[in-house]
Enzyme design. Structure first.
Site, PDB file in Angstrom:
ATOM      1  N   ASP A  83      -4.154   0.207   9.921  1.00 35.34           N
ATOM      2  CA  ASP A  83      -5.243   1.119  10.285  1.00 35.34           C
ATOM      3  C   ASP A  83      -6.474   0.782   9.444  1.00 35.34           C
ATOM      4  O   ASP A  83      -6.469  -0.197   8.690  1.00 35.34           O
ATOM      5  CB  ASP A  83      -4.817   2.582  10.085  1.00 35.34           C
ATOM      6  CG  ASP A  83      -4.437   2.875   8.637  1.00 35.34           C
ATOM      7  OD1 ASP A  83      -4.687   2.009   7.766  1.00 35.34           O
ATOM      8  OD2 ASP A  83      -3.889   3.957   8.372  1.00 35.34           O
ATOM      9  N   ASP A 134      -1.046  -0.906   5.820  1.00 36.02           N
ATOM     10  CA  ASP A 134      -0.928  -0.288   7.139  1.00 36.02           C
ATOM     11  C   ASP A 134      -1.894  -0.931   8.137  1.00 36.02           C
ATOM     12  O   ASP A 134      -2.923  -1.465   7.748  1.00 36.02           O
ATOM     13  CB  ASP A 134      -1.264   1.211   7.053  1.00 36.02           C
ATOM     14  CG  ASP A 134      -0.176   1.987   6.315  1.00 36.02           C
ATOM     15  OD1 ASP A 134       0.965   1.480   6.247  1.00 36.02           O
ATOM     16  OD2 ASP A 134      -0.470   3.079   5.802  1.00 36.02           O
ATOM     17  N   ASP A 186      -7.880   2.274   6.865  1.00 38.38           N
ATOM     18  CA  ASP A 186      -7.660   2.317   5.414  1.00 38.38           C
ATOM     19  C   ASP A 186      -6.937   1.071   4.923  1.00 38.38           C
ATOM     20  O   ASP A 186      -7.268   0.509   3.884  1.00 38.38           O
ATOM     21  CB  ASP A 186      -6.822   3.552   5.037  1.00 38.38           C
ATOM     22  CG  ASP A 186      -7.669   4.812   5.009  1.00 38.38           C
ATOM     23  OD1 ASP A 186      -8.911   4.681   4.937  1.00 38.38           O
ATOM     24  OD2 ASP A 186      -7.090   5.911   5.082  1.00 38.38           O
ATOM     25  N   GLU A 200       0.842  -1.200   0.000  1.00 39.09           N
ATOM     26  CA  GLU A 200       0.000   0.000   0.000  1.00 39.09           C
ATOM     27  C   GLU A 200       0.878   1.251   0.000  1.00 39.09           C
ATOM     28  O   GLU A 200       1.700   1.450   0.893  1.00 39.09           O
ATOM     29  CB  GLU A 200      -0.883  -0.013   1.263  1.00 39.09           C
ATOM     30  CG  GLU A 200      -1.639   1.268   1.509  1.00 39.09           C
ATOM     31  CD  GLU A 200      -2.360   1.274   2.867  1.00 39.09           C
ATOM     32  OE1 GLU A 200      -2.240   0.297   3.633  1.00 39.09           O
ATOM     33  OE2 GLU A 200      -3.039   2.270   3.154  1.00 39.09           O
TER      34      GLU A 200
END
Ligand code: 0RA
Length: 640
Positions: A506, A504, A508, A431
């Site tokens: 998180d 990541d 997203d 990503e």
């Protein structure tokens, strides 16, 4: 007592069954032959094996409740209200039935004619295998008003079966076991892995109540569905728009085979691969004769129906057209199932194809004739699918002619590895550009390739082929993999046997990961089935004390380290994104095969991710609210 195990003659049909001739020592010597592996999957297999025995009782109508308790001391307890394992002395062996069941391989079959018992694949190896791989195991039997108990250590009885009192309440069996740390890499059960399977079993066996409790955390779940697989379809389609509200459901029995089907069409879904086939409670991810029977029955019946009522507009409708947007559960129960295929997850019994096909033919036609509105809506949807498919095929032709999907034409962003052997080669799908840059610098270029994702990934659930192929990111994944696509897809051509999604930690990141899961699940499922898809697990914290630096991967590890180090003088950095790590750190923590943690993605992970995703992203606000409330705790864990 002889050491010769009891063997059902029918199961001696080929050499891989010869293992049943050996004693329990063989199980301890080569555990993977019996439970697949000694990793976390093998560990959970122990619980599944005990529960499968209880499920067998439920399938025969003797049991309607199973309780599973993960206990403080690390053992697992499975309680059922079945008949209880027989305790009378076996005439041939001179030992109580329960002792034979616990100490001999495949000793279940001799006692009864458990016609729908699972007797192939990794399931159904027998509860004695659990005994062999447990440090200790205790079995309690409630039968004919009495309570019995026997204890074993590493598969050997340490005392004779004893009668210890009156049985309170109904008959049944309780098995408590401690997985043997000499055998397993990890002995800690994962609530969520068990939860998924228990939910599935409750859906597949309507009316059965299954509870799962973790005494360490106080977590408790109960699964009980009076609607059975009808509710399974509702569950899978939660948050999505449907073509018809009520689930199409029918069941029948033929030649001793039970067939049960639930199905519902969605409007905004274009996938043709949402049919889930089960045989004797096993999710046969590789399909088999029940699936081909269903597909043939569906196509023939809908074609015939369309013809009968002049609905087809002279368009030649295909199977794909009738499967587009369909969610279905095909649940068959049959005596002596044969499981084949690479992972033994494909039903082989050839007579099942015709049975399922004719049951679908008869019952679906009846349903359509009784519900003409739904019938017309389905045909209309199939016609739209057929037209769109033509357009999409043209677009794909164009894309292919331009060479956009050929692996010869590797995407510019790909930093390929030098080793051409797919078995050795790994592809990191990363990503963001900055993490992609670090990964390119930090990698071992001999066997690690990096593909950074820049733009948005399209939600393939809601797009047909042509739209999907317009998406650059999707195109670069397809060409990097070298597998071709759609009808030309060939998993044997894949250029990497490890495809690692690195996002990541998180929300997203979780979103991108889900979109990628969905893509692989919908369009390259064999990649998941063969175990080629992984998630990287970047560390959550970097903790420093003086010159010492440690990376920890979850809250538990953090707590353990802080307990050890104390909190004075200690600095804690929480990683928000991969981009915060320099190339060396990224290599050491997340990419170095000697240190990294990879989580293999299973088909079930992908199904669950897809479902959660629909709930979160769907138009309906209510399910999203409910989901966020239910998962408030997890959500804060993701993004503190
Ligand atoms: C052998 C024969 C019978 C039942 C079982 C085993 C049995 C095993 C387990 C393991 C966990 N729960 C279980 N429940 C039953 C048939 C019993 C009969 O014929 O009465």
């Amino acid at each position: 007592m002889t050491d010769e195990p009891i063997v059902d003659k029918k199961s001696l049909y080929d050499s891989d069954k010869i293992k049943v001739l050996e004693g329990l020592n063989a199980v301890r010597k080569r555990p993977s032959m019996y439970i697949g592996s000694t990793d976390i999957n093998g560990l959970h297999h122990l619980v599944h094996e005990v529960v499968d025995n209880s499920i067998d009782e439920a399938m025969e109508g003797y049991c309607d409740r199973i309780d599973i308790i993960l206990r403080e001391d690390g053992s697992a307890k499975v309680i059922d209200n079945g008949r209880g394992i027989p305790v009378s002395v076996h005439p041939q062996y001179g030992r109580p039935g329960v002792e034979i069941v616990m100490t001999k391989l495949h000793a279940g079959g001799k006692f009864d004619s458990k016609s729908y018992k699972v007797s192939g694949g990794l399931h159904g190896v027998g509860v004695s295998v659990v005994n062999a791989l447990s440090k200790w195991l205790e079995v309690e039997v409630r039968r004919e008003g009495k309570l019995y108990r026997q204890i074993f250590e590493r598969g050997k009885s340490t005392m004779d079966l004893e009668e210890i009192g009156q049985a309170k309440g109904s008959s049944g069996t309780t098995v408590t076991f401690m997985p043997d740390p000499e055998i397993f890499e990890t002995t800690e059960f994962d609530f969520n892995i068990l939860k998924r399977r228990m939910r599935e079993l409750a859906f597949l066996n309507k009316g059965l109540r299954i509870t799962l409790e973790d005494e360490k955390t106080g977590n408790k779940e109960e699964f009980h569905y009076e609607g059975g697989i009808k509710e399974f379809v509702e569950y899978l389609n939660e948050g999505k728009d449907y073509l018809h509200r009520s689930i199409i459901y029918f069941k029948d029995r033929m030649d001793g085979v039970h067939v049960e089907i639930a199905m519902q069409y969605l409007t905004e879904s274009y996938t043709t691969r949402n049919i889930y086939p089960f045989a004797n409670n096993i999710h046969t991810v590789e399909g088999g004769t029940h699936l081909t029977g269903f597909r043939a029955g569906l196509t023939n019946t809908l074609k015939k129906y369309a013809g009968q009522y002049n609905l087809s507009e002279d368009i030649d409708l295909t199977g794909d057209d009738f499967r587009e947007g369909l969610t279905a559960i095909v649940n068959v129960k049959l005596p002596e199932p044969q499981f084949e295929g690479q992972t033994k997850m494909k039903l082989g019994n050839s007579d099942i194809r015709g049975i399922v096909q004719s049951i679908v033919g008869e019952q679906l036609m009846t349903f359509l004739e009784e519900n003409p509105k739904i019938g017309e809506a389905i045909i209309e949807k199939a016609l739209m699918a057929a037209k769109a498919r033509r357009a999409a095929r043209k677009a794909k032709e164009l894309t292919r002619r331009k060479g956009l999907l050929e692996s010869l034409d590797l995407p510019g962003k790909l930093a390929d590895c030098s080793n051409p052997d797919p078995k050795k080669a790994e592809l990191y799908i990363v990503e963001g550009d900055s993490a992609g840059g670090s990964a390119k610098q930090g990698r071992d270029r001999n066997f690690q390739a990096i593909l950074p994702l820049r733009g948005k990934i399209i939600n393939v659930e809601k797009a047909r082929l042509d739209k999907m192929l317009e998406n650059k990111e999707i195109r670069s994944i397809i060409s990097a993999l070298g597998t071709g696509f759609d009808e030309e897809f060939d998993a044997d051509e894949v250029r990497y046997h490890k495809i690692i999604i690195m996002t990541d930690a998180d929300v997203d990141g979780a979103h991108i990961r889900t979109l990628l899961f969905t893509f692989f699940y919908r369009y390259m499922r064999p990649i998941i089935e063969r175990g080629y898809l992984y998630m990287a697990q970047p560390p959550l914290y970097k903790i420093r004390r003086g010159g010492a630096v440690k990376h920890v991967y979850n809250e538990k590890e953090k707590k353990e380290l802080l307990d050890d180090w104390g909190t004075r003088g200690v600095s804690i950095q929480r990683y928000k994104g991969l981009g915060e790590m320099n190339p060396k750190e990224l290599w050491e923590t997340t990419m170095d095969p000697d240190n990294r943690i990879l989580a293999q993605v299973t088909v079930d992970d992908a199904v669950e991710a897809d479902r959660l995703f629909s709930i979160l992203m769907g138009k309906d606000v209510q399910p999203r609210k409910e989901f966020i409330q239910e998962n408030a705790k997890c959500a804060t864990n993701i993004d503190v």
